[in-house]
Structures are given as structure tokens and as C-alpha cells.
Write a protein that holds these residues in place. Structure first.
Motif, PDB file in Angstrom:
ATOM      1  N   GLY A  97       0.900  -1.379   0.153  1.00 17.60           N
ATOM      2  CA  GLY A  97      -0.133  -0.015  -0.015  1.00 17.60           C
ATOM      3  C   GLY A  97       0.852   1.161  -0.006  1.00 17.60           C
ATOM      4  O   GLY A  97       0.657   2.375   0.733  1.00 17.60           O
ATOM      5  N   VAL A 117      -6.465  -3.798  -1.017  1.00 18.24           N
ATOM      6  CA  VAL A 117      -5.089  -3.244  -0.829  1.00 18.24           C
ATOM      7  C   VAL A 117      -4.653  -4.017   0.618  1.00 18.24           C
ATOM      8  O   VAL A 117      -5.410  -3.883   1.652  1.00 18.24           O
ATOM      9  N   ASP A 119      -1.727  -4.428   3.135  1.00 19.36           N
ATOM     10  CA  ASP A 119      -0.407  -3.533   3.354  1.00 19.36           C
ATOM     11  C   ASP A 119       0.287  -3.804   4.743  1.00 19.36           C
ATOM     12  O   ASP A 119      -0.452  -3.738   5.734  1.00 19.36           O
ATOM     13  N   GLN A 150      -5.092   6.189   1.007  1.00 24.41           N
ATOM     14  CA  GLN A 150      -6.000   5.565   1.591  1.00 24.41           C
ATOM     15  C   GLN A 150      -7.366   5.934   1.770  1.00 24.41           C
ATOM     16  O   GLN A 150      -8.382   5.433   1.245  1.00 24.41           O
ATOM     17  N   VAL A 160      -8.591  -1.129   2.144  1.00 28.49           N
ATOM     18  CA  VAL A 160      -7.423  -1.288   2.710  1.00 28.49           C
ATOM     19  C   VAL A 160      -7.149  -1.996   4.016  1.00 28.49           C
ATOM     20  O   VAL A 160      -7.889  -1.694   5.236  1.00 28.49           O
TER      21      VAL A 160
END
Length: 410
Positions: A97, A117, A119, A150, A160
Motif C-alpha cells: 500500500g 489493498v 499492506d 488510503q 485497505v
């Protein structure tokens, strides 16, 4: 933008997310799911509440709804999203990310693709005080750039989630990724943007100053150390080039061969012509006084005064795709290992793209962000082609079914 809490909106599949925090009011906008453009917009003042569930009818919230925005401390690699169930499937999973991963996710989300995402919250540039050379974002702290990215991904319905992906497999036409804590997620396509690891020489004091006054990229940090005494710590064949390059920012440069660099006669002539001193011998340590770099100490005991150090680290992309048979290979310039890909980031494994430093070791933040966008566009085009093929096959089956029924007089 301040990281904020979110509240779920039901029965419409949607999320209300706070996007600004004036002193006496909050604004919540529907940014996820089938709520329609601008369907849920609440502006309220005075005493406010949080944690309520909102029943939305025809895209309009109840009159007088009040929601209190509560700022949260930013946690790298996280955005405050509703809980994600393990084994969730989306169209695209982005591993990593940073600038490349979030830019790719943003483009895919705006293309109305479901995207997640994953991360680990450990950006390569975390030690740096600011991102440079990024138009309109110059000097922004790296974590602020990630936080804003984000927020933008979430605005278009992307998610995320925190985690470190340790493996990926191709199962029944989907890619299944597993995190180190056992969560599993699946997707039709993968975009890998895990960046790289910088391997530094084992010189006492060096790693502690990395990203502060121990640097590698003149375009990222040259302006900040302009006209200062700079030591270029030799690590390999690129060190002479690095010393000549940094000469554009300061005339006070010393190249330390550190028993790792052999300077040819032609190179020594170039360095002399540009006023770059060359110091032979092994380097023992980096000298620091009151949290400021003050010099480089040689094995002989001599200390050469410098206030910053530049070096070329060995850069290595991660091996998260090894389980798919995609391992990093030696970079043509001999500066590390990267994942091979074409200009769009497409790898040798169908359905897998890579963007940013994992494939382009020299990419700056703005270049990594651009690469993520390019890869995302290629992924969307690939999915469009597959979706079209599936639709055509379904159409043909339907036509064949009708023809059979007609021939049988049904």
C-alpha cells in the motif's frame, strides 16, 4: 486529512465515511456500495453522536441525523474500514500500500472494480522527512501521503486491510493469497507493489541514519544537503557515478573507496576535474554527535568531516510471488534484484502485474505512482476482455438453446 472512524449504513450496502472535521460540523458522504452518487450527505452541527446505524430510503438519510466525527491517531498501513471476513473474494488484490499500490487501487476503484489493498504498514521511505519531486506534494511526509491515498481509495469503494502477504496460489481460476496471520483472500487478478529492501554495508552507525542524513538518491535528497560536505561511501561500480552526480548539488565531496571500489585512471581524472577527493582504505564507523552526523572514521583512526553520506545500497525485491514461480532476478545494472515485467507491469505469470520499486529499482515516488496507474489500466482492460469473452460464450449458449428448442418444436 485526519484518519477518522466509519459507521455502517443499512439496509443499502454502503459506508458513511467522515471526510473533514471543522470545529462545529461534520460531513459524511456515502462512498461505498450501491448508494448512488452523493446519495448520503449529512451536515450537522452542535452536539453530535457516533455509532448509530442509519436506515436509508431512496438514498436520503433521516432528517436531523447527527454524527460526531472522532479523529483517530494515524496508524501506517491501515484505513478504518468495516471488518473484512477472511476468504473474501474481490476482482483485484493489491499487495502493498505505498504510492504504486494505492495509485493502482484508486484507478481500479474508479473503474468500478472491487479492489482490496493488503499492506504491512512498512513503507521503504518511512525514515524520510518528506517526499520530493512529486508535483503538488513536494515535502509531504511519506505517512501523510499514504494516509491521503488510503482515504481516496476508500472514497471510491476500495478497501485497505492490514497484513503481510506470505504466499499466493492459483486455485480454480482465482489467485488466493495468505497473510502471515492466516487470513486468506482471493481475486481474479493480482497487482504486486511490495517495493524493495535496501541492503546497507555493515558499518556501525550507518543504518541508524538511513533516510535522514545517510542517503542514496540525489533527486530525492540532493537539495536538502546542497553545499554541505558530503561523503560518498563506496559500495560498488556505481559509486563513482554517484559521486559525480551529487557534484551538481555540492562541490564539497569525498569519495571513500572503503576497500570496495577500484577507481580507474579515467575515473580518477574525472573526479579530479570535478574537485572530488578520493580517500582510500576501510571505513570503521559513522561519527555522530548530538544526533547529527559529523564524519566518517576510517580504520586507521582518521576522521573525515562530512555532514551527510550518500551510498548505493543493494536493492532486493521481495519473494512474495515465489509460490507462483515468479522469483526476483538480477537487475541488468547489477544494483540488485527485481521482478521482470513489461512496460505495463505484466509479469510472466498470467493475471499477475507488478508496479513500483519491485520491478523498477530506480523509480521515485511519483514514478511508482504513475506505474501503479499504468498497471491498473492494463488489469482493467484484461478483465474487460475476459468479461466480454464470458458474455459472448453465454450468449452463444443461449442462442444454441433457443435453436434446439425451436427444432424440437418446444
Amino acid at each position: 486529512m485526519t484518519a477518522v472512524r466509519t459507521v455502517a449504513v443499512r439496509p443499502v450496502v454502503a459506508m458513511v465515511r467522515m471526510v473533514r472535521s471543522p470545529e462545529n460540523m461534520s460531513k459524511a458522504v456515502c462512498c461505498y456500495g450501491k448508494c448512488g452518487e452523493g446519495a448520503v450527505t449529512v451536515i450537522a452541527g452542535g452536539e453530535q453522536r457516533i455509532g448509530v446505524h442509519v436506515r436509508v430510503r431512496n438514498g436520503v438519510p433521516p432528517a436531523g441525523l447527527r454524527i460526531r466525527q472522532v479523529p483517530l491517531p494515524h496508524r501506517p498501513g491501515r484505513v478504518n474500514m468495516p471488518d473484512m471476513n477472511t476468504n473474501q473474494s474481490v476482482e483485484v488484490i493489491v499487495i502493498g500500500g505505498g504510492a504504486a499500490g494505492l495509485s493502482g487501487a484508486l484507478t481500479l476503484a474508479r473503474a468500478r472494480r472491487s479492489v482490496m489493498v493488503i499492506d504491512s504498514g512498512e513503507p521503504r521511505n518511512a525514515p524520510a522527512s518528506g517526499v520530493h519531486g512529486f508535483l503538488s506534494r513536494d515535502g509531504m511526509p511519506p505517512r501523510d501521503l499514504v494516509a491521503r491515498g488510503q482515504e481516496e481509495v476508500a472514497r471510491y469503494g476500495g478497501s485497505v486491510v492490514p497484513g503481510r502477504v506470505v504466499s499466493a496460489e492459483h486455485v480454480d481460476g482465482l489467485f488466493e493469497v495468505t497473510t502471515e496471520t492466516g487470513e486468506r483472500y482471493s481475486a481474479r487478478r493480482l497487482l504486486v507493489a511490495t517495493g524493495l529492501t535496501d541492503e546497507l554495508p555493515e558499518v556501525p552507525g550507518l543504518a541508524e541514519r538511513w533516510g535522514r542524513d545517510v542517503l542514496h538518491c540525489p533527486y530525492c535528497h540532493g537539495w536538502e544537503i546542497r553545499d554541505q560536505p558530503l561523503g560518498v561511501l563506496g559500495t560498488g561500480p556505481m559509486s563513482v557515478h554517484q559521486a559525480l552526480l551529487f557534484r551538481q548539488w555540492t562541490s564539497r565531496i569525498t569519495l571513500f573507496t572503503a576497500d570496495r571500489v577500484e577507481v580507474t585512471d579515467d575515473q580518477r581524472e574525472q573526479l579530479t576535474a570535478r574537485g572530488v577527493d578520493v580517500v582510500e582504505g576501510a571505513v570503521a564507523a559513522i561519527e555522530v554527535d548530538k544526533d547529527r552526523l559529523t564524519g566518517i572514521r576510517l580504520a586507521s583512526g582518521r576522521v573525515v568531516e562530512v555532514t551527510a553520506v550518500a551510498l548505493s545500497p543493494r536493492m532486493r525485491a521481495g519473494k512474495v510471488l515465489s509460490s507462483l514461480g515468479l522469483d526476483p532476478v538480477e537487475h541488468p545494472m547489477g544494483v540488485g534484484e527485481h521482478i521482470e515485467a513489461d512496460a505495463t507491469g505484466r509479469t510472466a505469470v498470467p493475471g499477475v502485474w507488478v508496479a513500483g520499486n519491485a520491478t523498477d529499482l530506480a523509480a521515485q515516488v511519483v514514478g511508482a505512482a504513475a506505474a501503479g496507474t499504468v498497471s491498473a489500466a492494463a488489469i482493467n482492460a484484461d478483465l474487460v476482455a475476459q468479461d466480454t469473452g464470458i458474455a459472448v460464450a453465454a450468449l452463444r449458449r443461449a442462442q444454441e438453446g433457443r435453436e434446439r428448442a425451436e427444432s424440437q418444436g418446444l
